[in-house]
Design an enzyme around this catalytic site. Sequence first.
Site, PDB file in Angstrom:
ATOM      1  N   GLU A  94       2.194 -19.545  19.134  1.00 37.11           N
ATOM      2  CA  GLU A  94       1.746 -19.525  17.744  1.00 37.11           C
ATOM      3  C   GLU A  94       0.241 -19.760  17.639  1.00 37.11           C
ATOM      4  OE1 GLU A  94       3.308 -21.343  13.544  1.00 37.11           O
ATOM      5  OE2 GLU A  94       2.970 -22.792  15.157  1.00 37.11           O
ATOM      6  N   LYS A 177       3.644 -16.382   8.697  1.00 32.85           N
ATOM      7  CA  LYS A 177       4.486 -17.550   8.483  1.00 32.85           C
ATOM      8  C   LYS A 177       4.618 -17.790   6.985  1.00 32.85           C
ATOM      9  CE  LYS A 177       5.097 -22.147  10.561  1.00 32.85           C
ATOM     10  NZ  LYS A 177       4.472 -23.106  11.508  1.00 32.85           N
ATOM     11  N   CYS A 212       7.523 -21.082  14.936  1.00 28.92           N
ATOM     12  CA  CYS A 212       7.636 -22.538  14.956  1.00 28.92           C
ATOM     13  C   CYS A 212       8.623 -23.090  13.929  1.00 28.92           C
ATOM     14  CB  CYS A 212       6.244 -23.142  14.771  1.00 28.92           C
ATOM     15  SG  CYS A 212       6.137 -24.926  15.038  1.00 28.92           S
TER      16      CYS A 212
END
Length: 352
Positions: A94, A177, A212
């Site tokens: 990430e 995200k 994540c």
Amino acid sequence: MKNGWKKIVGTMMVGCLAAATVIGAADVINKPETVSAAQSNPFQNEKLVDTTPIKVAAVSADTERFNLKAGLIKADKITKEAKKAGAILVAFPEVWLPGFINGEPDPDGMPPKPFQKYIDNSIEVGSKEWKALLKIADDNNVYLSMSFSEKNTKTKRLYMTQVLINPEGKVIDKRSKINPSGGERTYFSDVPMKDNLNVVNTALGRIGQLSCGEHFKPMMTFPMMAQAENIHIASWPLNNPDNDGNFWFNYHLNMVNSSYYAQNSGAWVIAPGIGKAAIFNGGGEIVAESDNRNSDFAIAEIDRAPFKKYVQFQNEWYSYNVLGLIEQNYKGPHKPKKPVETLNQPNYTKFK
């Protein structure tokens, strides 16, 4: 309102099955790589012709922190090494470019000072750095999944973005995200769920990506698992090999979560992360690991025999019917009466 919630969620699910985000650049493929909800079978993958085994790689190497130019060079070097080892798909941690930040000093969450350095080393779509990233996949003839800090100089916002690039250097999935976690929210903006929960058709199989903390949230994992992934990329920022320190970079916690995702979706999970990386089969078992003290990536062979060109996906636990059952049996307060998506979108110019 009883049917209103179903209609809204149903619209969301259709959006998830629709084509990947249109970026507006010539580098992006919209058809036939992506999936159309108008197809009689939304999970049909006509790109899947060969189901012989393939090798995939999950990167554990550290980045060149806050140095985008050096990071791109290192990414190319690692990709070349993975390709030489036989990998056709290479996935990075990430925000590997230019480096992860969340405002915490332990272990590496602090941004540089002045913050302008981080902005300068973030990637804008269409820039020369963006084109250099696409070139890495093209030059090495691999599918490349890279997570990076994306900047939008018009809106003055940063995003935690993942991009999947095919071996011709074309983008087949670009998503961000949806809700950055914890201290990440200080610097990075939210994005709408629509167009950011994609599973795309490729010659390797159906591939999806999450980042994540999204793996802890059913509102992200449910729509992804409902799309019949063959391969899932779970991008983690840091995986401490010694399992100590803050929970968010605890390797054991992150890998348990990755295993859970594999077992529940039936997809192979590629889990890159600085420190340690792993690859899981569809039963949730680790088949390969790497520790960056002795290796830059984990590599494993995927058995694609179960991958089908025409998917008859009937996982009852991720069906539209289940959404209705959740609504019927939800015990909490029905507030607000209509689902609301509130976006946190900080302006990066306020950081010094």
